[in-house]
Design a protein around this motif. Structure first.
Motif, PDB file in Angstrom:
ATOM      1  N   LEU A  95     -33.678   6.561   9.513  1.00 24.59           N
ATOM      2  CA  LEU A  95     -33.270   5.236   9.982  1.00 24.59           C
ATOM      3  C   LEU A  95     -32.021   4.717   9.282  1.00 24.59           C
ATOM      4  CD1 LEU A  95     -36.766   3.478  10.144  1.00 24.59           C
ATOM      5  CD2 LEU A  95     -35.527   4.610  11.993  1.00 24.59           C
ATOM      6  N   VAL A  96     -31.797   5.147   8.039  1.00 27.35           N
ATOM      7  CA  VAL A  96     -30.649   4.663   7.274  1.00 27.35           C
ATOM      8  C   VAL A  96     -29.949   5.813   6.572  1.00 27.35           C
ATOM      9  CG1 VAL A  96     -31.772   2.434   6.867  1.00 27.35           C
ATOM     10  CG2 VAL A  96     -31.875   4.218   5.107  1.00 27.35           C
ATOM     11  N   GLU A  97     -28.706   5.529   6.188  1.00 30.06           N
ATOM     12  CA  GLU A  97     -27.941   6.427   5.322  1.00 30.06           C
ATOM     13  C   GLU A  97     -27.495   5.627   4.108  1.00 30.06           C
ATOM     14  OE1 GLU A  97     -24.781   7.711   7.821  1.00 30.06           O
ATOM     15  OE2 GLU A  97     -25.956   9.305   8.775  1.00 30.06           O
ATOM     16  N   ARG A  98     -27.497   6.270   2.935  1.00 28.59           N
ATOM     17  CA  ARG A  98     -27.071   5.596   1.713  1.00 28.59           C
ATOM     18  C   ARG A  98     -25.878   6.326   1.110  1.00 28.59           C
ATOM     19  NH1 ARG A  98     -32.469   4.221  -1.773  1.00 28.59           N
ATOM     20  NH2 ARG A  98     -33.088   6.372  -1.318  1.00 28.59           N
ATOM     21  N   ALA A  99     -24.902   5.543   0.630  1.00 26.59           N
ATOM     22  CA  ALA A  99     -23.695   6.135   0.039  1.00 26.59           C
ATOM     23  C   ALA A  99     -23.076   5.104  -0.900  1.00 26.59           C
ATOM     24  CB  ALA A  99     -22.703   6.525   1.127  1.00 26.59           C
ATOM     25  N   PRO A 100     -22.242   5.556  -1.845  1.00 29.73           N
ATOM     26  CA  PRO A 100     -21.551   4.588  -2.710  1.00 29.73           C
ATOM     27  C   PRO A 100     -20.672   3.665  -1.878  1.00 29.73           C
ATOM     28  CG  PRO A 100     -21.387   6.810  -3.601  1.00 29.73           C
ATOM     29  CD  PRO A 100     -21.953   6.950  -2.220  1.00 29.73           C
ATOM     30  N   SER A 101     -20.601   2.398  -2.258  1.00 28.12           N
ATOM     31  CA  SER A 101     -19.767   1.431  -1.556  1.00 28.12           C
ATOM     32  C   SER A 101     -18.305   1.821  -1.690  1.00 28.12           C
ATOM     33  CB  SER A 101     -19.990   0.030  -2.132  1.00 28.12           C
ATOM     34  OG  SER A 101     -19.016  -0.872  -1.639  1.00 28.12           O
ATOM     35  N   ALA A 102     -17.550   1.651  -0.594  1.00 26.82           N
ATOM     36  CA  ALA A 102     -16.115   1.946  -0.634  1.00 26.82           C
ATOM     37  C   ALA A 102     -15.369   0.958  -1.516  1.00 26.82           C
ATOM     38  CB  ALA A 102     -15.543   1.931   0.784  1.00 26.82           C
ATOM     39  N   LEU A 103     -15.936  -0.229  -1.708  1.00 26.00           N
ATOM     40  CA  LEU A 103     -15.285  -1.265  -2.496  1.00 26.00           C
ATOM     41  C   LEU A 103     -15.683  -1.232  -3.959  1.00 26.00           C
ATOM     42  CD1 LEU A 103     -15.633  -4.232   0.039  1.00 26.00           C
ATOM     43  CD2 LEU A 103     -13.717  -2.647  -0.251  1.00 26.00           C
ATOM     44  N   ASP A 104     -16.875  -0.723  -4.268  1.00 23.42           N
ATOM     45  CA  ASP A 104     -17.365  -0.695  -5.638  1.00 23.42           C
ATOM     46  C   ASP A 104     -18.356   0.460  -5.762  1.00 23.42           C
ATOM     47  OD1 ASP A 104     -18.478  -1.050  -8.130  1.00 23.42           O
ATOM     48  OD2 ASP A 104     -18.768  -3.209  -7.922  1.00 23.42           O
ATOM     49  N   SER A 105     -17.943   1.538  -6.432  1.00 20.01           N
ATOM     50  CA  SER A 105     -18.770   2.738  -6.503  1.00 20.01           C
ATOM     51  C   SER A 105     -20.078   2.517  -7.247  1.00 20.01           C
ATOM     52  CB  SER A 105     -17.992   3.872  -7.183  1.00 20.01           C
ATOM     53  OG  SER A 105     -17.613   3.493  -8.502  1.00 20.01           O
ATOM     54  N   ARG A 106     -20.175   1.380  -7.981  1.00 22.46           N
ATOM     55  CA  ARG A 106     -21.425   1.087  -8.688  1.00 22.46           C
ATOM     56  C   ARG A 106     -22.479   0.530  -7.744  1.00 22.46           C
ATOM     57  NH1 ARG A 106     -18.785  -2.906 -12.909  1.00 22.46           N
ATOM     58  NH2 ARG A 106     -17.905  -3.530 -10.894  1.00 22.46           N
ATOM     59  N   ARG A 107     -22.062   0.131  -6.553  1.00 24.16           N
ATOM     60  CA  ARG A 107     -22.985  -0.447  -5.576  1.00 24.16           C
ATOM     61  C   ARG A 107     -23.291   0.589  -4.495  1.00 24.16           C
ATOM     62  NH1 ARG A 107     -22.786  -6.261  -5.835  1.00 24.16           N
ATOM     63  NH2 ARG A 107     -23.250  -6.468  -3.622  1.00 24.16           N
ATOM     64  N   GLN A 108     -24.443   0.434  -3.863  1.00 25.78           N
ATOM     65  CA  GLN A 108     -24.899   1.391  -2.860  1.00 25.78           C
ATOM     66  C   GLN A 108     -24.841   0.746  -1.474  1.00 25.78           C
ATOM     67  OE1 GLN A 108     -29.143   2.621  -2.752  1.00 25.78           O
ATOM     68  NE2 GLN A 108     -28.365   4.687  -3.112  1.00 25.78           N
ATOM     69  N   ARG A 109     -24.086   1.365  -0.586  1.00 24.54           N
ATOM     70  CA  ARG A 109     -23.965   0.858   0.782  1.00 24.54           C
ATOM     71  C   ARG A 109     -25.075   1.453   1.646  1.00 24.54           C
ATOM     72  NH1 ARG A 109     -19.136   2.908   4.365  1.00 24.54           N
ATOM     73  NH2 ARG A 109     -20.606   4.640   4.461  1.00 24.54           N
ATOM     74  N   ILE A 110     -25.731   0.603   2.399  1.00 26.64           N
ATOM     75  CA  ILE A 110     -26.809   1.036   3.298  1.00 26.64           C
ATOM     76  C   ILE A 110     -26.360   0.807   4.734  1.00 26.64           C
ATOM     77  CG2 ILE A 110     -29.263   0.868   3.800  1.00 26.64           C
ATOM     78  CD1 ILE A 110     -28.641   1.425   0.849  1.00 26.64           C
ATOM     79  N   THR A 111     -26.403   1.827   5.560  1.00 29.20           N
ATOM     80  CA  THR A 111     -26.033   1.673   6.970  1.00 29.20           C
ATOM     81  C   THR A 111     -27.123   2.263   7.856  1.00 29.20           C
ATOM     82  OG1 THR A 111     -24.774   3.747   6.898  1.00 29.20           O
ATOM     83  CG2 THR A 111     -23.543   1.705   6.570  1.00 29.20           C
ATOM     84  N   LEU A 112     -27.309   1.653   9.001  1.00 26.59           N
ATOM     85  CA  LEU A 112     -28.278   2.156   9.974  1.00 26.59           C
ATOM     86  C   LEU A 112     -27.713   3.365  10.710  1.00 26.59           C
ATOM     87  CD1 LEU A 112     -29.602  -1.141  11.604  1.00 26.59           C
ATOM     88  CD2 LEU A 112     -30.865   0.360  10.062  1.00 26.59           C
ATOM     89  N   THR A 113     -28.538   4.344  10.936  1.00 25.76           N
ATOM     90  CA  THR A 113     -28.184   5.467  11.795  1.00 25.76           C
ATOM     91  C   THR A 113     -28.384   5.027  13.253  1.00 25.76           C
ATOM     92  OG1 THR A 113     -30.452   6.283  11.824  1.00 25.76           O
ATOM     93  CG2 THR A 113     -29.015   7.082  10.044  1.00 25.76           C
ATOM     94  N   PRO A 114     -27.929   5.817  14.228  1.00 27.33           N
ATOM     95  CA  PRO A 114     -28.226   5.475  15.623  1.00 27.33           C
ATOM     96  C   PRO A 114     -29.719   5.262  15.861  1.00 27.33           C
ATOM     97  CG  PRO A 114     -26.544   7.161  15.561  1.00 27.33           C
ATOM     98  CD  PRO A 114     -27.009   6.974  14.144  1.00 27.33           C
ATOM     99  N   ARG A 115     -30.560   6.092  15.236  1.00 26.78           N
ATOM    100  CA  ARG A 115     -32.007   5.908  15.377  1.00 26.78           C
ATOM    101  C   ARG A 115     -32.440   4.585  14.753  1.00 26.78           C
ATOM    102  NH1 ARG A 115     -36.677  10.129  13.194  1.00 26.78           N
ATOM    103  NH2 ARG A 115     -38.485   8.918  13.912  1.00 26.78           N
ATOM    104  N   GLY A 116     -31.824   4.226  13.625  1.00 24.29           N
ATOM    105  CA  GLY A 116     -32.151   2.950  12.982  1.00 24.29           C
ATOM    106  C   GLY A 116     -31.750   1.761  13.837  1.00 24.29           C
ATOM    107  N   ARG A 117     -30.588   1.867  14.496  1.00 21.28           N
ATOM    108  CA  ARG A 117     -30.163   0.772  15.383  1.00 21.28           C
ATOM    109  C   ARG A 117     -31.111   0.632  16.565  1.00 21.28           C
ATOM    110  NH1 ARG A 117     -26.207  -2.144  14.232  1.00 21.28           N
ATOM    111  NH2 ARG A 117     -24.646  -1.500  12.704  1.00 21.28           N
ATOM    112  N   GLU A 118     -31.598   1.747  17.064  1.00 24.36           N
ATOM    113  CA  GLU A 118     -32.574   1.687  18.160  1.00 24.36           C
ATOM    114  C   GLU A 118     -33.850   0.984  17.699  1.00 24.36           C
ATOM    115  OE1 GLU A 118     -33.290   5.589  19.603  1.00 24.36           O
ATOM    116  OE2 GLU A 118     -31.263   5.867  20.405  1.00 24.36           O
ATOM    117  N   ALA A 119     -34.288   1.293  16.474  1.00 27.17           N
ATOM    118  CA  ALA A 119     -35.493   0.661  15.941  1.00 27.17           C
ATOM    119  C   ALA A 119     -35.285  -0.842  15.767  1.00 27.17           C
ATOM    120  CB  ALA A 119     -35.882   1.302  14.606  1.00 27.17           C
TER     121      ALA A 119
END
Length: 311
Positions: free
Chosen positions: A75-99
């Motif tokens: 449902l989600v993907e996690r990656a370092p934030s593009a603005l601050d590598s100390r923070r974790q960016r969470i984004t919905l996958t297509p399946r997550g958006r459907e949910a």
């Protein structure tokens, strides 16, 4: 203080909406907390883990476990934030958006079912009473002032964008129906043919009412997105709604890989121009023109984004 009345209302309402019965929450496999996290990921302009934790007042460990579960389920993907590598960016996958879309649809259906049992003559009184409860408790410090929720447009709300642009610009600047016709064409083009991965519309909702909107679409130039149709209702101005809408477009454009974000506006829209400047846009060209029954100066603005290739 009628504490017992407030507690009685809390018990009544949580039972009414089924908040305590996880197995029946909107007839989905998600608990109330999980549903709220999915909602925030689908609608909030910033989706760092720290922002989610602060917005929802969740324990860091609990949120981390919940996000790990979502990641395992695709449902989600996690990656370092593009603005601050100390923070974790969470984004919905297509399946997550459907949910998230399913949850939103089920929630609307549940509210409509509840309202169907209320006499039409009492519905306005009910919604006004709910609004009064929120306003009184906020004034008393029980909760911070509401922040508009950003979401995809519901049925009829693309038409609302056209109607509100026509009405507001006529009232505030005296523009004629040519402008409303332009907005109608932009909205119609989006509705008939757009790439849901690269192009989106957001509605800002406050207290159950739309109070603003904005659009992000592909521009003719490769790797370039265009911000269009920024609108904030007069009743919602001065509370950061415009900046919230611009921020979500900038974040979205970066996320999907656009290299540049551009927009066109007119010099009379001073408040909007201040928002664009605050978001980092640069004025690159100006040209006088006669449109919508007025003499105006059109302006081109652009914002360079991180390097990337639009997929």
């Amino acid at each position: 203080m009628p504490v017992h009345e407030i507690r009685a209302f809390n018990r009544f309402y949580t039972n009414l909406i089924g908040a305590l019965d996880y197995s029946k929450h909107l007839y989905t496999p998600y608990t109330l907390t999980e549903s709220r996290v999915l909602y925030e990921l689908a609608h909030a302009p910033r989706t760092d883990a720290a922002d989610l934790r602060a917005e929802l007042s969740l324990d860091a460990g609990y949120l981390s476990r919940l996000l790990a579960k979502f990641e395992r389920e695709g449902l989600v993907e996690r990656a370092p934030s593009a603005l601050d590598s100390r923070r974790q960016r969470i984004t919905l996958t297509p399946r997550g958006r459907e949910a998230a879309a399913l949850l939103d649809e089920r929630s609307r259906e549940a509210v409509n079912a509840m309202l169907s049992k209320v006499d039409p003559a009492d519905r306005a009184r009910l919604t006004e009473a709910m609004r009064s409860v929120r306003e009184i408790l906020r004034q008393g410090g029980a909760q911070e002032a509401a922040r508009p929720a950003l979401r995809e447009p519901g049925p009829g709300e693309l038409g609302w964008i056209v109607q509100r642009h026509g009405a507001l610009y006529a009232a505030e600047f005296g523009w004629n129906a040519d402008f409303e016709g332009l907005v109608a064409r932009i909205v119609a083009d989006f509705a008939q043919d757009h790439d849901p991965y690269l192009e989106r519309v957001w509605i800002a909702e406050l207290d159950g009412r739309p109070v603003g909107g904005v659009m992000c679409v592909r521009d003719d130039a490769p790797g370039t997105a265009r911000l269009r149709l920024l609108l904030v209702e007069p009743s919602a101005r001065g509370h950061g709604v415009g900046r919230q809408l611009v921020d979500v477009v900038v974040a979205f454009a970066r996320e999907v890989g656009y290299r540049e974000l551009v927009l066109w506006t007119n010099d009379v829209l001073a408040s909007a121009r201040r928002i664009y400047q605050g978001a980092g846009f640069t004025l690159v060209a100006e040209k006088p023109h006669r449109s919508y029954g007025a003499d105006l100066v059109g302006q081109d603005w652009r914002l360079s984004l991180q390097e990337g290739i639009v997929r």
